[in-house]
Design a protein around this motif. Structure first.
Motif, PDB file in Angstrom:
ATOM      1  N   LYS A  76       0.836  -1.197   0.000  1.00  0.00           N
ATOM      2  CA  LYS A  76       0.000   0.000   0.000  1.00  0.00           C
ATOM      3  C   LYS A  76       0.876   1.255   0.000  1.00  0.00           C
ATOM      4  O   LYS A  76       0.605   2.225  -0.706  1.00  0.00           O
ATOM      5  CB  LYS A  76      -0.904  -0.032   1.234  1.00  0.00           C
ATOM      6  N   ARG A  77       1.940   1.231   0.785  1.00  0.00           N
ATOM      7  CA  ARG A  77       2.870   2.356   0.861  1.00  0.00           C
ATOM      8  C   ARG A  77       3.569   2.602  -0.471  1.00  0.00           C
ATOM      9  O   ARG A  77       3.687   3.744  -0.928  1.00  0.00           O
ATOM     10  CB  ARG A  77       3.913   2.064   1.931  1.00  0.00           C
ATOM     11  N   VAL A  78       4.027   1.522  -1.099  1.00  0.00           N
ATOM     12  CA  VAL A  78       4.681   1.632  -2.406  1.00  0.00           C
ATOM     13  C   VAL A  78       3.717   2.233  -3.416  1.00  0.00           C
ATOM     14  O   VAL A  78       4.088   3.106  -4.214  1.00  0.00           O
ATOM     15  CB  VAL A  78       5.184   0.247  -2.885  1.00  0.00           C
ATOM     16  N   ASN A  79       2.476   1.798  -3.384  1.00  0.00           N
ATOM     17  CA  ASN A  79       1.453   2.298  -4.293  1.00  0.00           C
ATOM     18  C   ASN A  79       1.256   3.808  -4.121  1.00  0.00           C
ATOM     19  O   ASN A  79       1.199   4.550  -5.103  1.00  0.00           O
ATOM     20  CB  ASN A  79       0.145   1.551  -4.049  1.00  0.00           C
ATOM     21  N   GLU A  80       1.174   4.285  -2.878  1.00  0.00           N
ATOM     22  CA  GLU A  80       0.985   5.710  -2.603  1.00  0.00           C
ATOM     23  C   GLU A  80       2.187   6.533  -3.068  1.00  0.00           C
ATOM     24  O   GLU A  80       2.028   7.581  -3.693  1.00  0.00           O
ATOM     25  CB  GLU A  80       0.762   5.941  -1.105  1.00  0.00           C
ATOM     26  N   ILE A  81       3.400   6.040  -2.782  1.00  0.00           N
ATOM     27  CA  ILE A  81       4.623   6.747  -3.170  1.00  0.00           C
ATOM     28  C   ILE A  81       4.727   6.842  -4.686  1.00  0.00           C
ATOM     29  O   ILE A  81       5.049   7.894  -5.240  1.00  0.00           O
ATOM     30  CB  ILE A  81       5.866   6.054  -2.576  1.00  0.00           C
ATOM     31  N   GLU A  82       4.435   5.744  -5.374  1.00  0.00           N
ATOM     32  CA  GLU A  82       4.558   5.745  -6.831  1.00  0.00           C
ATOM     33  C   GLU A  82       3.494   6.612  -7.490  1.00  0.00           C
ATOM     34  O   GLU A  82       3.739   7.188  -8.540  1.00  0.00           O
ATOM     35  CB  GLU A  82       4.533   4.319  -7.368  1.00  0.00           C
ATOM     36  N   LYS A  83       2.323   6.743  -6.875  1.00  0.00           N
ATOM     37  CA  LYS A  83       1.307   7.656  -7.412  1.00  0.00           C
ATOM     38  C   LYS A  83       1.825   9.088  -7.386  1.00  0.00           C
ATOM     39  O   LYS A  83       1.682   9.831  -8.354  1.00  0.00           O
ATOM     40  CB  LYS A  83       0.027   7.578  -6.576  1.00  0.00           C
TER      41      LYS A  83
END
Length: 96
Positions: free
Chosen positions: A30-37
């Motif tokens: 979830k964290r990776v997803n937010e950062i990459e967005k």
């Protein structure tokens, strides 16, 4: 009884972190997803005020319109520390 196609599993993370599958845990994906967005989004150029800044490398950001290249954070063009520093500089200029 199988789930219908409209129902989704609780806490399922899709998007860019979907490439990890079930590995590394839900929270990290979830964290990776937010950062990459945030990283892949277009950002405002500090020079020409156009939404055309994109990440070229770790900490390197470039405006596609005016070609202005500058150093920023690894995942965001302006770090929270930079914002604090700019505010401090602005305050000191007002006092003078």
């Amino acid at each position: 009884m199988a789930k219908s196609s409209k129902q989704r599993a609780k806490g399922r993370v899709t998007g860019s972190a979907g490439r990890f599958g079930p590995r590394y845990g839900r929270f990290l994906r979830k964290r990776v997803n937010e950062i990459e967005k945030i990283t892949n989004a277009k950002h405002l150029c500090p020079k020409c005020d156009t939404e055309a800044v994109s990440r070229k490398g770790t900490g390197i950001w470039e405006c596609k319109k005016c070609g202005f290249k500058y150093a920023g954070g690894a995942y965001v063009p302006q770090t929270p520390n930079l914002k604090v520093a700019l505010r401090t500089i602005e305050r000191s200029l007002i006092k003078e």
